[in-house]
Design a protein around this motif. Structure first.
Motif, mmCIF file in Angstrom:
data_model
loop_
_atom_site.group_PDB
_atom_site.id
_atom_site.type_symbol
_atom_site.label_atom_id
_atom_site.label_comp_id
_atom_site.label_asym_id
_atom_site.label_seq_id
_atom_site.Cartn_x
_atom_site.Cartn_y
_atom_site.Cartn_z
ATOM 1 N N ARG A 2 11.747 -15.096 -15.271
ATOM 2 C CA ARG A 2 12.454 -16.280 -15.752
ATOM 3 C C ARG A 2 12.376 -17.455 -14.772
ATOM 4 N N PRO A 3 12.525 -18.662 -15.304
ATOM 5 C CA PRO A 3 12.700 -19.813 -14.413
ATOM 6 C C PRO A 3 14.074 -19.737 -13.746
ATOM 7 N N THR A 89 11.241 -16.573 -10.956
ATOM 8 C CA THR A 89 11.892 -15.694 -9.983
ATOM 9 C C THR A 89 10.880 -14.992 -9.079
ATOM 10 N N ARG A 90 9.797 -14.521 -9.638
ATOM 11 C CA ARG A 90 8.797 -13.803 -8.822
ATOM 12 C C ARG A 90 8.218 -14.719 -7.740
ATOM 13 N N SER A 117 20.187 -16.560 -4.261
ATOM 14 C CA SER A 117 20.010 -15.640 -3.138
ATOM 15 C C SER A 117 18.973 -14.594 -3.516
ATOM 16 N N ILE A 118 18.514 -13.901 -2.521
ATOM 17 C CA ILE A 118 17.561 -12.830 -2.782
ATOM 18 C C ILE A 118 18.218 -11.753 -3.657
ATOM 19 N N ARG A 119 19.522 -11.592 -3.530
ATOM 20 C CA ARG A 119 20.256 -10.647 -4.385
ATOM 21 C C ARG A 119 20.192 -11.075 -5.847
ATOM 22 N N ASP A 120 20.343 -12.378 -6.112
ATOM 23 C CA ASP A 120 20.247 -12.882 -7.486
ATOM 24 C C ASP A 120 18.888 -12.545 -8.089
ATOM 25 N N ASN A 123 18.496 -8.724 -8.651
ATOM 26 C CA ASN A 123 19.263 -8.309 -9.837
ATOM 27 C C ASN A 123 18.529 -8.690 -11.116
ATOM 28 N N ASP A 124 17.902 -9.872 -11.131
ATOM 29 C CA ASP A 124 17.151 -10.298 -12.304
ATOM 30 C C ASP A 124 15.928 -9.414 -12.525
ATOM 31 N N ILE A 125 15.226 -9.100 -11.466
ATOM 32 C CA ILE A 125 14.039 -8.249 -11.585
ATOM 33 C C ILE A 125 14.439 -6.854 -12.073
ATOM 34 N N ILE A 126 15.518 -6.310 -11.539
ATOM 35 C CA ILE A 126 15.987 -4.991 -11.971
ATOM 36 C C ILE A 126 16.388 -5.022 -13.440
#
Length: 142
Positions: A2-3, A89-90, A117-120, A123-126
């Protein structure tokens, strides 16, 4: 993937920030109050830096300085790496990994939209992988 604008839209409202003349002690309290690891530093709405836990530990705690006597502007990261809201995101994750950063302000021209954040991103990738797995499981069982 996603963007970043989509990630920002899903978050609860509120972009927490600091001013350059805030004390580091107040900045630490703001980090704690919002349970975040970094905050954008804005001067009249313009992004002028990022203040992070790393800035505090490396430039205050390890240097033996006082957080009550030091201003955010004196220790913030002023050379801020930013991305546009259209970046995926990637690509953001790759940039964060390459630059060894954990927080990335998202700006559209001069307008600050927020910070991810890298956490955001993780979480999106997961979530994306879990959705793919669910679709595959449904396909197999149909």
């Amino acid at each position: 993937m996603r963007p970043l604008l989509e990630l920002l839209k899903r978050r609860p409202p509120g972009n927490w920030s600091l001013r350059p003349n805030d004390s580091v002690f107040d900045a630490l309290k703001t980090l704690s109050d919002h349970n975040v690891g970094a905050l954008m530093v804005l001067d009249d709405g313009k992004l002028v830096g990022v203040f992070s836990e790393r800035d505090y530990t490396r430039k205050i705690a390890l240097a033996g300085k006082s957080s009550k006597d030091t201003l955010v502007r004196d220790i913030m990261t002023a050379q801020v790496i930013t991305v546009s809201p259209q970046v995926r995101t990637r690509d953001s994750l790759a940039l964060m990994s390459q630059k060894n950063i954990r927080h990335l302000p998202v700006v559209d021209g001069e307008t600050v939209l927020g910070m991810i954040s890298i956490r955001d991103i993780m979480n999106d990738i997961i979530a994306d992988h879990e959705m793919t797995i669910s679709h595959l499981e449904h396909y197999i069982t149909s």
